[in-house]
Enzyme design. Structure first.
Site, short mmCIF file in Angstrom:
data_model
loop_
_atom_site.label_atom_id
_atom_site.label_comp_id
_atom_site.label_asym_id
_atom_site.label_seq_id
_atom_site.Cartn_x
_atom_site.Cartn_y
_atom_site.Cartn_z
N ARG A 115 0.89 -1.17 0.00
CA ARG A 115 0.00 0.00 0.00
C ARG A 115 0.92 1.21 0.00
NH1 ARG A 115 -5.40 1.28 1.69
NH2 ARG A 115 -5.56 3.28 2.76
N HIS A 142 -6.91 1.24 -6.99
CA HIS A 142 -7.28 0.53 -5.76
C HIS A 142 -8.12 -0.70 -6.14
CE1 HIS A 142 -7.77 -0.27 -1.66
NE2 HIS A 142 -8.42 0.80 -1.24
N GLN A 145 -10.27 -2.83 -3.50
CA GLN A 145 -11.50 -2.19 -3.07
C GLN A 145 -12.60 -2.42 -4.10
OE1 GLN A 145 -12.35 -0.28 -0.11
NE2 GLN A 145 -14.32 -0.75 -1.05
N ASP A 237 -16.13 9.27 -2.55
CA ASP A 237 -14.90 9.11 -1.78
C ASP A 237 -14.53 10.48 -1.21
OD1 ASP A 237 -12.59 8.05 -0.69
OD2 ASP A 237 -11.51 7.86 -2.58
N CYS A 277 -15.73 3.77 0.07
CA CYS A 277 -14.59 2.93 0.44
C CYS A 277 -14.12 3.16 1.88
CB CYS A 277 -13.44 3.13 -0.55
SG CYS A 277 -12.96 4.85 -0.80
N ARG A 305 -14.12 -6.57 1.84
CA ARG A 305 -12.68 -6.47 1.58
C ARG A 305 -12.00 -7.77 2.01
NH1 ARG A 305 -10.02 -1.58 1.42
NH2 ARG A 305 -8.20 -2.88 1.00
#
Length: 322
Positions: A115, A142, A145, A237, A277, A305
């Site tokens: 990450r 991502h 996700q 987001d 998310c 997830r």
């Protein structure tokens, strides 16, 4: 389509998950199908052992809640072990070349999840290492996700192809990845962002080509109500992501009005669902009444997830078995 009973059209041959653009429609469906099976097994207490004796190295340059917990717990649930490696604690943080880190870790562990900021760092790990590399998040993509999002949408809607997803906000890594993942599965995507913050033209072009091949469409606009009209899924987001803290005040002005709220909900389909998310800033990109209301499935999404990433690890590190 019953994803639990999905039959693969071709062998799964991917070695890494760098971006979903690299994965075919069939490979994404294989992953989602396996995620559903692993979730069912976990809920029923069935033992899962495909990562028995294997170790995942988790490299974090960015802080995390859902990514760290889901990968670490997921690895244990599959019978393996996970190592948390902050870049401040390993030699990467002191200037060791990524190529050296990749080669060293390839001799000690069975997979790497990272990450970080630069997509190029992820690609360097894949180039110089000999083990699977999983994108836990970069500034550009991502994918984990989005796999969780697709899993959630399928569970709530019973289908994927033919739906419409509307994203309101920054044309960031989430917008890029949603465009790519949805367009590969025939989901219409409509993104509303202010000028100067629209998704990457390169990734938009990828997604438009995907959509043309899979019978859907990608629309980029500036009006949230236009984007959300008749949407099955509403998504947003944060306005300022990690690493953009210095831009927060400027972005707050730019994104004024780019909120999922009662007005956007009113133009979407009556049975629409809301995704985020997380973490969320109530009163900014989403109103409290929406994220805490009956259309919101953000905590089911967050749980997924775990199951989606277990499927990724099982496919890349465990031979596709449970």
């Amino acid at each position: 389509m019953d994803l639990m009973q999905y039959q693969a059209k071709e062998p799964f041959t991917q070695k890494h998950l760098l971006t979903l653009q690299d994965w075919s429609e069939d490979e994404i469906y294989q992953c989602l199908s396996l995620a559903l099976k692993l979730k069912s097994m976990q809920k029923s207490g069935e033992k899962q052992t495909c990562l028995s004796g294997k170790t995942l190295a988790m490299i974090f340059a960015k802080s995390s809640t859902r990514t760290r917990v889901s990968f670490e717990v997921g690895t244990y649930q599959l019978g393996g072990s996970a190592l948390f490696l902050s870049t401040s604690d390993i030699q990467l943080g002191r200037g060791e070349p990524i190529s050296d880190t990749a080669q060293v870790l390839s001799r000690m562990v069975d997979g790497i999840m990272i990450r970080t900021f630069k997509q190029s760092d992820l690609e360097a790990l894949a180039k110089h290492g000999s083990i699977p590399i999983i994108n836990g998040l970069t500034d550009e993509f991502h994918p984990c996700q989005v796999l969780a999002d697709l899993l959630t949408i399928y569970e709530k809607k019973g289908t994927l192809k033919g739906l419409k997803l509307a994203f309101v906000g920054d044309g960031n890594n989430m917008a890029n990845s949603l465009m790519i993942g949805c367009s590969k599965l025939g989901i219409d995507v409509s993104i509303a962002s202010p000028d100067g913050y629209k998704p990457s033209p390169i990734y938009t072009a990828w997604s438009v080509a995907n959509a043309e091949a899979h019978g859907s469409k990608v629309t980029i606009c500036s009006d949230p109500l236009e984007a959300c009209k008749d949407a099955d899924v509403l998504y947003t987001d944060v306005w300022a992501s990690m690493g953009q803290e210095s831009e927060a005040a400027e972005r707050k002005k730019a994104f004024e009005g780019y909120q999922i709220n009662a007005q956007t909900l009113a133009v979407a389909k009556k049975d629409c669902i809301f995704l985020h998310c997380l973490p969320a800033h109530r009163g900014e990109e989403v109103s409290a009444d929406v994220i805490d209301g009956k259309h919101s499935v953000v905590f089911d999404e967050a749980e997924n997830r775990l199951h989606a990433q277990k499927a990724v690890m099982a496919l890349l590190m465990g031979g596709g078995n449970a």
